[in-house]
Design an enzyme around this catalytic site. Structure first.
Site, mmCIF file in Angstrom:
data_model
loop_
_atom_site.group_PDB
_atom_site.id
_atom_site.type_symbol
_atom_site.label_atom_id
_atom_site.label_comp_id
_atom_site.label_asym_id
_atom_site.label_seq_id
_atom_site.Cartn_x
_atom_site.Cartn_y
_atom_site.Cartn_z
ATOM 1 N N PHE A 143 25.992 72.871 -21.829
ATOM 2 C CA PHE A 143 25.495 73.839 -22.810
ATOM 3 C C PHE A 143 24.329 74.635 -22.219
ATOM 4 C CE2 PHE A 143 27.246 70.189 -25.178
ATOM 5 C CZ PHE A 143 28.241 70.833 -25.902
ATOM 6 N N ALA A 172 20.028 91.281 -33.376
ATOM 7 C CA ALA A 172 21.045 92.333 -33.364
ATOM 8 C C ALA A 172 20.857 93.197 -32.118
ATOM 9 C CB ALA A 172 20.910 93.180 -34.623
ATOM 10 N N CYS A 219 30.273 83.079 -20.301
ATOM 11 C CA CYS A 219 30.810 82.069 -21.232
ATOM 12 C C CYS A 219 31.358 82.634 -22.529
ATOM 13 C CB CYS A 219 29.725 81.038 -21.545
ATOM 14 S SG CYS A 219 29.434 79.922 -20.189
ATOM 15 N N ASP A 257 31.421 72.630 -2.034
ATOM 16 C CA ASP A 257 32.103 73.862 -2.440
ATOM 17 C C ASP A 257 33.053 74.237 -1.310
ATOM 18 O OD1 ASP A 257 31.145 76.196 -4.731
ATOM 19 O OD2 ASP A 257 32.582 76.778 -3.172
HETATM 20 C C1 UDX Z 1 25.772 80.561 -23.401
HETATM 21 C C2 UDX Z 1 25.431 79.373 -24.313
HETATM 22 O O1 UDX Z 1 24.188 79.626 -24.974
HETATM 23 C C3 UDX Z 1 25.367 78.096 -23.506
HETATM 24 O O2 UDX Z 1 25.148 76.998 -24.374
HETATM 25 C C4 UDX Z 1 26.692 77.904 -22.767
HETATM 26 O O3 UDX Z 1 26.671 76.766 -21.979
HETATM 27 C C5 UDX Z 1 26.997 79.117 -21.900
HETATM 28 O O4 UDX Z 1 26.990 80.296 -22.712
HETATM 29 P P1 UDX Z 1 24.482 82.143 -21.693
HETATM 30 O O5 UDX Z 1 25.771 82.870 -21.542
HETATM 31 O O6 UDX Z 1 23.706 81.794 -20.474
HETATM 32 O O7 UDX Z 1 24.708 80.761 -22.486
HETATM 33 O O8 UDX Z 1 23.520 83.049 -22.581
HETATM 34 P P2 UDX Z 1 22.920 83.077 -24.054
HETATM 35 O O9 UDX Z 1 21.446 82.996 -23.982
HETATM 36 O O10 UDX Z 1 23.585 82.132 -24.957
HETATM 37 O O11 UDX Z 1 23.308 84.578 -24.483
HETATM 38 C C6 UDX Z 1 24.662 85.001 -24.516
HETATM 39 C C7 UDX Z 1 24.746 86.464 -24.860
HETATM 40 O O12 UDX Z 1 24.391 86.696 -26.218
HETATM 41 C C8 UDX Z 1 23.848 87.375 -24.037
HETATM 42 O O13 UDX Z 1 24.582 88.524 -23.680
HETATM 43 C C9 UDX Z 1 22.719 87.739 -24.974
HETATM 44 O O14 UDX Z 1 22.161 89.005 -24.689
HETATM 45 C C10 UDX Z 1 23.443 87.750 -26.307
HETATM 46 N N1 UDX Z 1 22.581 87.458 -27.456
HETATM 47 C C11 UDX Z 1 21.978 86.239 -27.568
HETATM 48 C C12 UDX Z 1 22.420 88.406 -28.465
HETATM 49 O O15 UDX Z 1 22.969 89.519 -28.395
HETATM 50 N N2 UDX Z 1 21.668 88.089 -29.551
HETATM 51 C C13 UDX Z 1 21.050 86.877 -29.703
HETATM 52 O O16 UDX Z 1 20.400 86.673 -30.739
HETATM 53 C C14 UDX Z 1 21.214 85.922 -28.684
#
Ligand code: UDX
Length: 438
Positions: A155, A255, A263, A31
């Site tokens: 992912f 919900a 991401c 880094d």
């Molecule tokens: C996501 C993708 O899942 C992952 O594959 C990618 O590589 C990076 O982005 P991440 O951002 O770590 O991962 O979190 P994730 O668990 O997917 O949740 C994303 C957001 O959605 C969070 O803010 C979470 O609170 C929200 N969420 C998730 C909901 O509001 N409802 C759900 O049912 C699921």
């Protein structure tokens, strides 16, 4: 055993590098941020990710994992067979991905490499970036050393990143050079998963389409939640009932306040931007984003409805990180919610089990509490922003005693409306029908 250099020690880079080391490879993580690298050398991680610190320590001790700020050392020292680019691609001014760190990494790799390399791009980059990286490397090489570029979108979810790396649903590899893609596939063989090899642009698109679909699923259930509230249905049961259908599935149908993080917001916006620039009208993506923005406003509106006005009121935020098991505050809904409450004259208090330090950097004029009960002291309302497990079994009687007014707006639907009413709370969930009081 292969030699691997990973450029970038953020979530993706550090998890990828450490897991590849754990699979028996020799990995050097690089880094340009000397502070981060010094910290890692002393066992201090720049991010919070369950299980990662132990894994880093184990692999450093075994001599399989090292850290440096020197490209020369990381690429020629091992020497590396593979260089993974896992640097940040922040959002640019118009929603496009800002590729300056990818460019810097590609240039630096080209500057020093003294042997053939397979360059694997893990950063989420606009479709077509793989070709662009190849052009940069070609232009910067001092002598023509053979190299190939492979796209390998990640992912990983924060909070379960190690699990996700070691048990992926699939590994996607995109390259014009099938032989190089096959070599990267070999690195993943111990994971015993489906490996899909495509061309570069298709692999890059798979990443955007996956994230956009998941974000759309959440926005879909949030729209259904709004309709449930109006019609007296309970969205939690609706999601369960819908989710039993194997074609739909129950995951990503919770919900609530909606999605944030590093991401989804950035990638959905970037995909919409790419579509627009190429003359397409991404109306579904637009709606997915609009619904998500509305969810943040919705919880503030619910508090306002319960209290009459927010002026002079104290509102506690239970949870700050964009989701549980991370200290990541990037595009966390808590930031917007705090601003909206403050703009209407409320005093905002907050508590998070892990994200207090990172939150203090981005939240201003917010009173930080030591635990949920201290948070509740003097509050006219509490908003559940992040569904940390430790919030699910709180001593509700104690919480209520500490509050000035017993109002809970449950932005993640972690409590049951009937139970909360029995404790004497004015309770509002998201889409919980008449029982959840809308
Ligand atoms: C996501 C993708 O899942 C992952 O594959 C990618 O590589 C990076 O982005 P991440 O951002 O770590 O991962 O979190 P994730 O668990 O997917 O949740 C994303 C957001 O959605 C969070 O803010 C979470 O609170 C929200 N969420 C998730 C909901 O509001 N409802 C759900 O049912 C699921």
């Amino acid at each position: 055993m292969k030699n691997i250099c990973v450029v970038g020690v953020g979530y993706v880079g550090l998890v990828t590098g450490t897991c590849f080391a754990d699979l028996g490879n020799r990995v050097c993580c690089l880094d340009i941020n000397a502070e981060r690298i010094e910290g890692l050398k002393r066992g201090i991680l720049p991010i919070y990710e369950p299980g990662l610190a132990e894994m880093v320590k184990r692999n450093v001790q075994a001599g399989r994992l090292s850290f440096t700020t020197s490209y020369e050392e990381a690429i020629n020292g091992l020497p590396a067979d593979f260089v993974f680019i896992a640097v940040g691609t922040p959002e640019g001014v118009d929603g496009e991905a800002d590729l300056r760190y990818v460019r810097m990494a590609a240039e630096s790799i080209a500057d020093v490499a003294d042997h053939p390399l397979i360059i694997v791009n893990k950063s989420t980059v606009p479709v077509g970036t793989g070709d662009w990286v190849a052009d940069i490397i070609r232009a910067h090489q001092k002598k023509p050393i053979p190299f190939s570029v492979v796209s390998n979108p990640e992912f990983l979810r924060e909070g379960s990143a190690i699990q996700d790396f070691l048990n992926p649903d699939r590994v996607v590899l995109g390259s014009l050079d099938r032989e190089a893609a096959a070599k990267v596939a070999d690195l993943h063989l111990p994971l015993r998963t489906t490996i899909m090899i495509t061309d570069l642009r298709t692999a890059e698109m798979i990443k955007y389409a996956s994230n956009a679909f998941l974000a759309a699923k959440i926005s879909f259930i949030n729209e259904i939640a709004a309709i449930c509230e109006a019609l007296g249905a309970d969205v939690k049961e609706v999601a369960a009932g819908v989710g039993y259908d194997k074609r739909i599935g129950r995951t990503f149908l919770d919900a609530g306040i909606g999605w944030g993080g590093s991401c989804f917001p950035k990638d959905v916006k970037a995909l919409a931007y790419m579509a627009t620039v190429h003359g397409r009208h991404p109306q579904l993506l637009q709606a997915v984003m609009d619904i998500n923005t509305d969810q943040r406003r919705l919880v503030v509106q619910k508090v306002r409805d319960c209290l009459g006005t927010l002026e002079g009121k104290t509102v506690g935020l239970l949870g700050l990180a964009f989701k549980p098991n991370t200290d990541d505050m990037r595009d966390a809904p808590s930031i917007d919610i705090a601003h909206m409450l403050q703009a209407e004259g409320a005093l905002v208090k907050a508590y998070d089990p892990v994200a207090m330090v990172s939150a203090a950097r981005v939240l201003h004029d917010v009173v930080l509490a030591e635990d949920p009960y201290e948070l509740a002291e003097g509050c006219d309302a509490i908003i559940v922003v992040t569904e940390w497990n430790e919030f699910k079994q709180l001593d509700m009687a104690r919480l209520k005693r500490a509050m000035r007014q017993p109002v809970i707006v449950d932005g993640r639907n972690i409590y049951e409306p009937e139970t909360m009413k029995a404790y004497g709370f004015t309770y509002r969930g998201i889409g919980r029908g008449y029982n959840g009081c809308g």
